[in-house]
Design a protein around this motif. Structure first.
Motif, short mmCIF file in Angstrom:
data_model
loop_
_atom_site.label_atom_id
_atom_site.label_comp_id
_atom_site.label_asym_id
_atom_site.label_seq_id
_atom_site.Cartn_x
_atom_site.Cartn_y
_atom_site.Cartn_z
N SER A 133 41.16 53.70 -54.11
CA SER A 133 40.96 53.61 -52.31
C SER A 133 42.24 52.05 -51.66
CB SER A 133 39.53 52.95 -52.28
OG SER A 133 39.49 51.59 -52.84
N GLY A 134 42.78 51.00 -52.75
CA GLY A 134 43.02 50.52 -51.97
C GLY A 134 42.51 48.99 -51.85
N LEU A 135 41.62 49.30 -52.02
CA LEU A 135 40.33 48.58 -50.96
C LEU A 135 40.63 46.56 -51.69
CD1 LEU A 135 38.10 47.44 -49.00
CD2 LEU A 135 36.65 47.43 -51.21
N ARG A 136 41.21 45.89 -50.27
CA ARG A 136 41.58 44.66 -50.76
C ARG A 136 40.52 43.79 -50.30
NH1 ARG A 136 48.15 44.84 -49.83
NH2 ARG A 136 47.54 42.20 -50.41
N GLY A 137 40.30 42.50 -50.66
CA GLY A 137 39.48 41.17 -50.02
C GLY A 137 39.69 41.33 -48.50
N ARG A 138 38.38 41.54 -48.01
CA ARG A 138 38.65 40.96 -46.65
C ARG A 138 38.19 39.81 -46.14
NH1 ARG A 138 41.16 45.26 -47.17
NH2 ARG A 138 40.65 46.90 -45.91
N GLY A 139 38.12 38.63 -47.05
CA GLY A 139 37.84 37.64 -46.50
C GLY A 139 38.76 36.65 -46.17
N GLY A 140 40.02 37.25 -47.02
CA GLY A 140 41.29 36.71 -45.68
C GLY A 140 42.47 36.50 -46.88
N GLY A 183 45.47 53.56 -43.29
CA GLY A 183 46.89 52.24 -43.26
C GLY A 183 47.63 51.79 -43.37
N LEU A 184 48.53 50.77 -43.86
CA LEU A 184 49.56 51.36 -43.76
C LEU A 184 49.97 50.34 -44.90
CD1 LEU A 184 52.57 50.97 -42.64
CD2 LEU A 184 52.07 49.13 -41.78
N GLY A 185 51.32 50.69 -46.08
CA GLY A 185 51.56 50.38 -47.03
C GLY A 185 50.72 50.06 -48.32
N ARG A 186 50.15 48.99 -48.70
CA ARG A 186 49.42 48.84 -49.84
C ARG A 186 48.05 48.01 -49.03
NH1 ARG A 186 50.79 43.61 -52.05
NH2 ARG A 186 49.26 44.38 -53.12
N SER A 187 48.65 48.37 -47.41
CA SER A 187 46.99 47.76 -46.71
C SER A 187 45.76 48.70 -46.66
CB SER A 187 47.20 47.00 -45.66
OG SER A 187 47.51 45.90 -45.62
N ARG A 188 45.12 49.70 -47.48
CA ARG A 188 44.49 50.41 -47.50
C ARG A 188 42.98 50.76 -46.45
NH1 ARG A 188 48.75 52.87 -46.79
NH2 ARG A 188 47.01 54.47 -46.32
N GLY A 189 42.63 51.26 -45.66
CA GLY A 189 41.73 51.74 -45.54
C GLY A 189 41.76 50.90 -44.25
N THR A 190 40.47 50.17 -43.28
CA THR A 190 40.45 49.99 -41.84
C THR A 190 40.17 48.79 -42.02
OG1 THR A 190 37.81 50.02 -41.85
CG2 THR A 190 39.02 51.85 -41.53
N MET A 191 40.32 47.94 -41.17
CA MET A 191 40.09 46.60 -40.40
C MET A 191 39.07 46.24 -39.26
SD MET A 191 39.73 43.53 -42.60
CE MET A 191 40.14 41.98 -42.52
N PRO A 192 37.47 45.93 -39.67
CA PRO A 192 37.26 45.21 -38.22
C PRO A 192 38.38 43.86 -37.54
CG PRO A 192 35.65 45.73 -40.43
CD PRO A 192 37.09 45.66 -40.59
#
Length: 516
Positions: free
Chosen positions: A135-142, A307-316
């Motif tokens: 999925s490419g999910l990365r930590g959304r905490g920072g 998303g874009l590049g290595r930043s996949r999915g959505t960001m609130p």
């Protein structure tokens, strides 16, 4: 009987939502309390069920009930979903917020809840981890660390006792997404944690919530109690923080759960190998874990397609500060910073020009409008010397004093430091003192009397240049010598303020010529 929907979110309640709900109940309406939709400019918001549509009115108060029920109130918004602020969003994580009663388990099931957990439990743990990686999910905490890699490390740790920990210690200024999710859709977070537990072989989990979030604490405790039978054998409990900002750092948070003073641990060992009570631990942010049910129910490809590049999915993205349309806006990575501030946010609430935005909380960089073409993704921000962090955007108009904002960053670090490492503990205090000397020297204010070496404008400017060089050197030491991001990221707001707004620090090129 008319059914109306009114938010019970903490922000909505602060704006009068409880009194509004009582007023509708008093006239015989069925009142459903939901989470907030996320646009605070229209709160308190009431949505009236009309056939198959929900028609919004806001902001309104108890005195508006009769006009709302008659359908001719001037703040009639029409279908809320059709408002531009909501229509262009890609709500993967916040799809239910503002729609259902957050603790209504049947409503959660009817809206697709638990499908992700069911899919995960039908898969081998490794297959679940592979899906999160895909999925490419990365930590959304920072930090933006790949979530699947972290889970893989815990899965590979063998048959040891393991834990899943949710970091809900949302202490950054201008951020409220974690709170909104827990108050508006707590089962989504619980489902994500249960999926993580299945993936890595954990039997117990903790949700660590800051004490300043009483509504979120109550919602999570209620949701955990109602869903306990569905989670078995996985069990969950809430732990409440005691107000320390540093406990948002994962290892200090683990110490706090263990009943110790929250202090940063040296790494290695990583928490994934030796975490809570010395055992392998998955520790993720609220938004990271809440994204997981969508990935398992809809497929990793559906999430990765956005998303874009290595930043996949959505960001609130959270819009705060001096901004017209403050609130939560969930969108795929890649939208420009300027579009978020000017188009979505509507510019400043004061109507004055935007001078700076800070992205990523009190430790994020200050960016001028000249950088508004910057794509909102991890790599683009890193290349620009900035951080996305928890995706909080705080807006300032042209009345802001950027030297004072830089000073605040150092002061904040000094107050909140756990004290374990010297660069953070001492460096932040020296940073406040240095910026004070820069402000006094650059502006020739009353405090110059305490600086005998500043006898004229030329000498004063020379001292300012020396102090700025010292401040930059201090920032370098803090950035590379601190144990955690508190001291390590404090240089971001300080240096960005220096680089983009030098005139506020008494830069010679921005000052009028002075007589000898």
């Amino acid at each position: 009987m008319t059914t109306v929907f009114i938010s019970a979110d903490m922000a909505s309640v602060a704006l009068g939502a409880d009194a509004l709900a009582d007023a509708f109940a008093d006239v015989g309406c069925t009142v459903v309390r939901t989470g907030s939709r996320g646009l605070f400019a229209i709160e308190p918001l009431v949505e009236v069920q009309e056939g198959g549509a929900r028609i919004g009115y806001g902001p309104v108060g108890p005195e508006d009930v009769a006009a709302i029920l008659s359908g001719d109130h001037p703040h009639r918004l029409g279908p809320v979903d059709a408002l531009p602020f909501f229509a262009r969003q890609q709500r993967f994580t916040f799809a239910r917020c503002g729609i259902n009663d957050p603790l209504d388990l049947a409503a959660y099931v009817a809206s697709g809840g638990w499908r992700g957990l069911e899919a995960a439990r039908a898969m081998a743990p490794q297959a679940v981890v592979d899906a999160i990686k895909a999925s490419g999910l990365r930590g959304r905490g920072g930090a933006g660390f790949p979530t699947g890699i972290k889970w893989q490390t815990v899965l590979d740790a063998g048959p040891a006792e393991k834990f899943v920990v949710c970091n809900a210690d949302e202490g950054d200024s201008g951020t409220f997404a974690d709170r909104m999710l827990m108050e508006g859709d707590p089962y989504c977070l619980i489902e994500g944690m249960a999926i993580a537990a299945h993936a890595v072989g954990a039997d117990h989990g903790y949700v660590y919530i800051r004490s300043e979030y009483p509504f979120a604490i109550r919602a999570m405790q209620g949701a955990i109690e109602r869903s306990a039978a569905l989670l078995a054998p996985f069990t969950l409990e809430v732990r409440v923080g005691a107000g320390a900002y540093v406990c948002g750092e994962e290892t200090a948070l683990l110490d706090s759960i263990e009943g110790k003073r929250g202090q940063v641990r040296a790494k290695p060992p990583l928490p994934a190998i030796e975490g809570l009570f010395g055992q392998p631990t998955v520790i993720n942010n609220v938004l990271s874990l809440a994204a997981v049910p969508f990935i398992l129910s809809e497929g990793a490809e559906a999430y990765a397609a956005v998303g874009l590049g290595r930043s996949r999915g959505t960001m609130p993205v959270q819009l705060a500060g001096n901004i017209r349309n403050g609130g939560l806006f969930e969108i795929g990575f890649g939208i420009s910073l300027g579009e978020l501030v000017e188009t979505v946010g509507g510019g400043t609430a004061s109507g004055r020009p935007v001078r700076a935005v800070q992205v990523g909380g009190p430790l994020g960089a200050y960016l001028p409008p000249s950088m508004f073409d910057l794509p909102f993704d991890y790599e683009s921000f890193a290349a620009a010397g900035a951080l996305i962090g928890h995706a909080g955007i705080t807006v300032f108009d042209d009345t802001v004093d950027m030297a004072q904002m830089a000073r605040f960053a150092m002061e904040f670090c000094a107050v909140e430091s756990c004290g374990k490492c010297t660069p953070c503990r001492i460096g932040s205090t020296r940073g406040v003192e240095t910026i004070d000397r820069i402000i006094a020297g650059g502006r020739g204010g009353d405090r110059v009397e305490a600086l005998p070496q500043m006898r004229n404008a030329k000498a004063r400017q020379k001292s300012v240049e020396q102090e700025i060089a010292l401040l930059r050197d201090l920032c370098d030491t803090m950035k590379y010598g601190s144990l955690c991001a508190l001291g390590g990221f404090t240089p971001y707001p300080v240096l960005s303020a220096l680089n983009h707004f030098p005139e506020d620090f008494g830069d010679a090129s921005a000052m009028p010529a002075a007589a000898e």
